[in-house]
Design a protein around this motif. Structure first.
Motif, PDB file in Angstrom:
ATOM      1  N   ILE A 147       0.844  -1.136   0.192  1.00 40.33           N
ATOM      2  CA  ILE A 147       0.085  -0.152  -0.071  1.00 40.33           C
ATOM      3  C   ILE A 147       0.890   1.158   0.024  1.00 40.33           C
ATOM      4  N   SER A 148       2.057   1.143  -0.188  1.00 42.66           N
ATOM      5  CA  SER A 148       2.956   2.339  -0.118  1.00 42.66           C
ATOM      6  C   SER A 148       2.895   3.033  -1.398  1.00 42.66           C
ATOM      7  N   THR A 149       2.892   4.121  -1.350  1.00 39.50           N
ATOM      8  CA  THR A 149       2.921   5.102  -2.667  1.00 39.50           C
ATOM      9  C   THR A 149       4.466   5.450  -3.190  1.00 39.50           C
ATOM     10  N   GLY A 150       5.617   4.976  -2.323  1.00 38.89           N
ATOM     11  CA  GLY A 150       6.789   5.279  -2.755  1.00 38.89           C
ATOM     12  C   GLY A 150       7.471   6.147  -1.424  1.00 38.89           C
ATOM     13  N   GLY A 151       8.779   6.169  -1.524  1.00 40.88           N
ATOM     14  CA  GLY A 151       9.442   6.906  -0.477  1.00 40.88           C
ATOM     15  C   GLY A 151       9.470   6.268   0.974  1.00 40.88           C
ATOM     16  N   CYS A 152      10.122   6.946   1.874  1.00 41.73           N
ATOM     17  CA  CYS A 152       9.994   6.284   3.292  1.00 41.73           C
ATOM     18  C   CYS A 152       8.577   6.822   3.904  1.00 41.73           C
ATOM     19  N   SER A 153       7.566   5.857   3.949  1.00 44.90           N
ATOM     20  CA  SER A 153       6.277   6.024   4.366  1.00 44.90           C
ATOM     21  C   SER A 153       6.163   5.172   5.865  1.00 44.90           C
ATOM     22  N   TYR A 154       5.200   5.992   6.784  1.00 44.34           N
ATOM     23  CA  TYR A 154       5.063   5.501   7.876  1.00 44.34           C
ATOM     24  C   TYR A 154       3.586   5.454   7.958  1.00 44.34           C
ATOM     25  N   SER A 155       3.019   4.595   8.983  1.00 46.39           N
ATOM     26  CA  SER A 155       1.713   4.404   9.179  1.00 46.39           C
ATOM     27  C   SER A 155       1.476   3.901  10.741  1.00 46.39           C
ATOM     28  N   VAL A 156       0.043   4.009  10.869  1.00 46.83           N
ATOM     29  CA  VAL A 156      -0.044   3.805  12.353  1.00 46.83           C
ATOM     30  C   VAL A 156      -1.016   2.334  12.376  1.00 46.83           C
ATOM     31  N   ARG A 157      -0.784   1.195  13.054  1.00 44.50           N
ATOM     32  CA  ARG A 157      -1.541   0.090  13.022  1.00 44.50           C
ATOM     33  C   ARG A 157      -2.159   0.170  14.332  1.00 44.50           C
ATOM     34  N   THR A 158      -3.562  -0.192  14.443  1.00 41.71           N
ATOM     35  CA  THR A 158      -4.430  -0.015  15.548  1.00 41.71           C
ATOM     36  C   THR A 158      -5.601  -0.949  15.282  1.00 41.71           C
ATOM     37  N   SER A 159      -6.303  -1.213  16.246  1.00 43.24           N
ATOM     38  CA  SER A 159      -7.692  -1.719  16.216  1.00 43.24           C
ATOM     39  C   SER A 159      -8.754  -1.139  15.340  1.00 43.24           C
ATOM     40  N   PRO A 160      -9.409  -1.858  14.574  1.00 44.11           N
ATOM     41  CA  PRO A 160     -10.432  -1.256  13.570  1.00 44.11           C
ATOM     42  C   PRO A 160     -11.757  -0.945  14.109  1.00 44.11           C
ATOM     43  N   ASP A 161     -11.940  -1.766  15.458  1.00 44.01           N
ATOM     44  CA  ASP A 161     -13.284  -1.602  15.990  1.00 44.01           C
ATOM     45  C   ASP A 161     -13.711  -0.257  16.656  1.00 44.01           C
ATOM     46  N   LYS A 162     -12.772   0.806  16.525  1.00 46.09           N
ATOM     47  CA  LYS A 162     -13.119   2.354  17.187  1.00 46.09           C
ATOM     48  C   LYS A 162     -12.685   3.107  16.104  1.00 46.09           C
ATOM     49  N   LEU A 163     -12.935   3.058  14.799  1.00 51.02           N
ATOM     50  CA  LEU A 163     -12.851   3.803  13.649  1.00 51.02           C
ATOM     51  C   LEU A 163     -13.204   5.125  14.048  1.00 51.02           C
ATOM     52  N   SER A 164     -14.516   5.409  14.432  1.00 53.33           N
ATOM     53  CA  SER A 164     -15.235   6.739  14.592  1.00 53.33           C
ATOM     54  C   SER A 164     -14.329   7.501  15.817  1.00 53.33           C
ATOM     55  N   LYS A 221     -11.204   8.704  14.360  1.00 57.78           N
ATOM     56  CA  LYS A 221     -11.420   9.976  13.254  1.00 57.78           C
ATOM     57  C   LYS A 221     -11.932  11.063  13.990  1.00 57.78           C
ATOM     58  N   GLN A 222     -12.587  11.060  15.269  1.00 55.70           N
ATOM     59  CA  GLN A 222     -12.921  12.174  16.130  1.00 55.70           C
ATOM     60  C   GLN A 222     -11.568  12.618  16.737  1.00 55.70           C
ATOM     61  N   ILE A 223     -10.401  11.811  17.317  1.00 54.86           N
ATOM     62  CA  ILE A 223      -9.351  12.163  18.018  1.00 54.86           C
ATOM     63  C   ILE A 223      -8.412  13.214  16.758  1.00 54.86           C
ATOM     64  N   MET A 224      -8.427  12.615  15.453  1.00 57.14           N
ATOM     65  CA  MET A 224      -7.752  13.061  14.321  1.00 57.14           C
ATOM     66  C   MET A 224      -8.315  14.696  14.071  1.00 57.14           C
ATOM     67  N   SER A 225      -9.670  14.542  14.278  1.00 56.64           N
ATOM     68  CA  SER A 225     -10.218  16.022  13.965  1.00 56.64           C
ATOM     69  C   SER A 225      -9.917  16.910  15.054  1.00 56.64           C
ATOM     70  N   ASN A 226      -9.995  16.333  16.216  1.00 64.73           N
ATOM     71  CA  ASN A 226      -9.949  17.335  17.457  1.00 64.73           C
ATOM     72  C   ASN A 226      -8.485  17.892  17.643  1.00 64.73           C
ATOM     73  N   LYS A 227      -7.319  16.877  16.972  1.00 63.64           N
ATOM     74  CA  LYS A 227      -5.886  17.303  17.216  1.00 63.64           C
ATOM     75  C   LYS A 227      -5.628  17.906  16.051  1.00 63.64           C
ATOM     76  N   LYS A 228      -6.396  18.045  14.842  1.00 59.95           N
ATOM     77  CA  LYS A 228      -5.917  18.531  13.539  1.00 59.95           C
ATOM     78  C   LYS A 228      -4.762  17.626  12.884  1.00 59.95           C
ATOM     79  N   ILE A 229      -5.045  16.208  13.087  1.00 59.74           N
ATOM     80  CA  ILE A 229      -4.089  15.253  12.504  1.00 59.74           C
ATOM     81  C   ILE A 229      -4.483  14.946  10.943  1.00 59.74           C
TER      82      ILE A 229
END
Length: 87
Positions: free
Chosen positions: A38-55, A58-66
């Motif tokens: 799933i990498s689009t090239g270059g040095c790419s980083y991701s976060v692996r976590t549990s999918p059952d708390k997706l909402s 997304k709320q944390i990302m929105s609140n922290k502007k990530i």
């Protein structure tokens, strides 16, 4: 068992997201190198976590502007990791 992979534009963004998710509770987030499938090239980083708390994620990302690139579900199928993009 499946995981949620959140691709980030930089290691700094991935670390910020990991810290916020782990601070929020039992999300067990970890920074990883983005899998080649799933990498689009270059040095790419991701976060692996549990999918059952997706909402909540997304709320944390929105609140922290990530801002992140994309969300994927990682599953093990016949001993092979398979990635499905979420919309």
């Amino acid at each position: 068992m499946s995981n949620l992979i959140v691709t980030a534009g930089s290691v700094t963004t991935a670390i910020r997201l990991e810290k916020q998710l782990n601070y929020a509770g039992d999300l067990n987030a970890a920074v990883i190198h983005t899998p080649p499938a799933i990498s689009t090239g270059g040095c790419s980083y991701s976060v692996r976590t549990s999918p059952d708390k997706l909402s909540l994620i997304k709320q944390i990302m929105s609140n922290k502007k990530i801002r992140v690139r994309k969300f994927y579900i990682e599953e093990l199928v016949n001993g092979e990791r398979v990635y499905s993009a979420l919309s």
